[in-house]
Design a protein around this motif. Sequence first.
Motif, PDB file in Angstrom:
ATOM      1  N   ASN A  42       0.824  -1.210   0.000  1.00  0.00           N
ATOM      2  CA  ASN A  42       0.000   0.000   0.000  1.00  0.00           C
ATOM      3  C   ASN A  42       0.857   1.257   0.000  1.00  0.00           C
ATOM      4  O   ASN A  42       1.753   1.407   0.826  1.00  0.00           O
ATOM      5  CB  ASN A  42      -0.909   0.045   1.233  1.00  0.00           C
ATOM      6  CG  ASN A  42      -2.130  -0.811   1.090  1.00  0.00           C
ATOM      7  OD1 ASN A  42      -2.506  -1.213   0.004  1.00  0.00           O
ATOM      8  ND2 ASN A  42      -2.766  -1.112   2.216  1.00  0.00           N
ATOM      9  N   ALA A  43       0.551   2.162  -0.915  1.00  0.00           N
ATOM     10  CA  ALA A  43       1.192   3.478  -0.895  1.00  0.00           C
ATOM     11  C   ALA A  43       0.521   4.342   0.171  1.00  0.00           C
ATOM     12  O   ALA A  43       1.152   5.198   0.780  1.00  0.00           O
ATOM     13  CB  ALA A  43       1.069   4.145  -2.264  1.00  0.00           C
ATOM     14  N   HIS A  44      -0.775   4.111   0.389  1.00  0.00           N
ATOM     15  CA  HIS A  44      -1.554   4.845   1.385  1.00  0.00           C
ATOM     16  C   HIS A  44      -2.108   3.827   2.366  1.00  0.00           C
ATOM     17  O   HIS A  44      -2.847   2.936   1.989  1.00  0.00           O
ATOM     18  CB  HIS A  44      -2.705   5.598   0.717  1.00  0.00           C
ATOM     19  CG  HIS A  44      -2.260   6.461  -0.415  1.00  0.00           C
ATOM     20  ND1 HIS A  44      -1.612   7.655  -0.224  1.00  0.00           N
ATOM     21  CD2 HIS A  44      -2.338   6.280  -1.751  1.00  0.00           C
ATOM     22  CE1 HIS A  44      -1.323   8.177  -1.396  1.00  0.00           C
ATOM     23  NE2 HIS A  44      -1.749   7.359  -2.346  1.00  0.00           N
ATOM     24  N   ARG A  45      -1.750   3.938   3.606  1.00  0.00           N
ATOM     25  CA  ARG A  45      -2.184   2.966   4.615  1.00  0.00           C
ATOM     26  C   ARG A  45      -3.393   3.509   5.384  1.00  0.00           C
ATOM     27  O   ARG A  45      -3.422   3.547   6.599  1.00  0.00           O
ATOM     28  CB  ARG A  45      -1.034   2.650   5.550  1.00  0.00           C
ATOM     29  CG  ARG A  45       0.137   2.051   4.798  1.00  0.00           C
ATOM     30  CD  ARG A  45       1.246   1.618   5.717  1.00  0.00           C
ATOM     31  NE  ARG A  45       2.455   1.307   5.000  1.00  0.00           N
ATOM     32  CZ  ARG A  45       2.676   0.193   4.331  1.00  0.00           C
ATOM     33  NH1 ARG A  45       1.741  -0.712   4.263  1.00  0.00           N
ATOM     34  NH2 ARG A  45       3.821  -0.008   3.715  1.00  0.00           N
ATOM     35  N   THR A  46      -4.389   3.915   4.599  1.00  0.00           N
ATOM     36  CA  THR A  46      -5.590   4.533   5.139  1.00  0.00           C
ATOM     37  C   THR A  46      -6.808   3.745   4.685  1.00  0.00           C
ATOM     38  O   THR A  46      -6.842   3.240   3.578  1.00  0.00           O
ATOM     39  CB  THR A  46      -5.706   5.982   4.602  1.00  0.00           C
ATOM     40  OG1 THR A  46      -4.525   6.693   4.924  1.00  0.00           O
ATOM     41  CG2 THR A  46      -6.898   6.702   5.176  1.00  0.00           C
ATOM     42  N   VAL A  47      -7.805   3.644   5.553  1.00  0.00           N
ATOM     43  CA  VAL A  47      -9.083   3.064   5.153  1.00  0.00           C
ATOM     44  C   VAL A  47      -9.922   4.227   4.637  1.00  0.00           C
ATOM     45  O   VAL A  47     -10.347   5.087   5.401  1.00  0.00           O
ATOM     46  CB  VAL A  47      -9.786   2.367   6.337  1.00  0.00           C
ATOM     47  CG1 VAL A  47     -11.123   1.795   5.906  1.00  0.00           C
ATOM     48  CG2 VAL A  47      -8.905   1.291   6.921  1.00  0.00           C
ATOM     49  N   PHE A  48     -10.131   4.261   3.318  1.00  0.00           N
ATOM     50  CA  PHE A  48     -10.882   5.348   2.705  1.00  0.00           C
ATOM     51  C   PHE A  48     -12.383   5.078   2.809  1.00  0.00           C
ATOM     52  O   PHE A  48     -12.815   3.970   3.121  1.00  0.00           O
ATOM     53  CB  PHE A  48     -10.453   5.529   1.243  1.00  0.00           C
ATOM     54  CG  PHE A  48      -9.018   5.946   1.107  1.00  0.00           C
ATOM     55  CD1 PHE A  48      -8.609   7.222   1.471  1.00  0.00           C
ATOM     56  CD2 PHE A  48      -8.066   5.066   0.648  1.00  0.00           C
ATOM     57  CE1 PHE A  48      -7.290   7.606   1.370  1.00  0.00           C
ATOM     58  CE2 PHE A  48      -6.742   5.432   0.525  1.00  0.00           C
ATOM     59  CZ  PHE A  48      -6.345   6.715   0.896  1.00  0.00           C
ATOM     60  N   LEU A  49     -13.170   6.076   2.511  1.00  0.00           N
ATOM     61  CA  LEU A  49     -14.620   6.042   2.691  1.00  0.00           C
ATOM     62  C   LEU A  49     -15.322   5.005   1.814  1.00  0.00           C
ATOM     63  O   LEU A  49     -16.246   4.326   2.245  1.00  0.00           O
ATOM     64  CB  LEU A  49     -15.197   7.433   2.414  1.00  0.00           C
ATOM     65  CG  LEU A  49     -16.694   7.600   2.574  1.00  0.00           C
ATOM     66  CD1 LEU A  49     -17.114   7.295   3.996  1.00  0.00           C
ATOM     67  CD2 LEU A  49     -17.102   9.010   2.190  1.00  0.00           C
TER      68      LEU A  49
END
Length: 84
Positions: free
Chosen positions: A19-26
Motif C-alpha cells: 500500500n502506498a496509502h495505509r488509510t481506510v478510505f470512505l
Amino acid sequence: MPEPTIHTGTYKLFPSPRNAHRTVFLHEVFVPHPYALIDLPSFRFKGRYSLFAAYRLADGKHGQLVTFDLEAEAQRFEREFVPD
C-alpha cells in the motif's frame, strides 16, 4: 515488522505491505476471494486507494477489502475486477 491490525465496526483488516496509502478510505469494495491477485496499479486510478486482507465480522467471511478516496473509482473497480 508486521503492520498493526485495524478494527473497524465491520471488518478486522490487515494492511497490504504494498500500500502506498495505509488509510481506510470512505468507499469500500469487499472481494470475497481471499487469495485472488488484485493488481491495483494496473487500473491506473487517479485517486488514492488501499488494499487489505479482511475478515468480515458480521458473517465470519474472509476476503480482501479495497478502499478508495473516490466513489467513481470504487464503482469502476466493482465493474471491471474479475478474480483469477
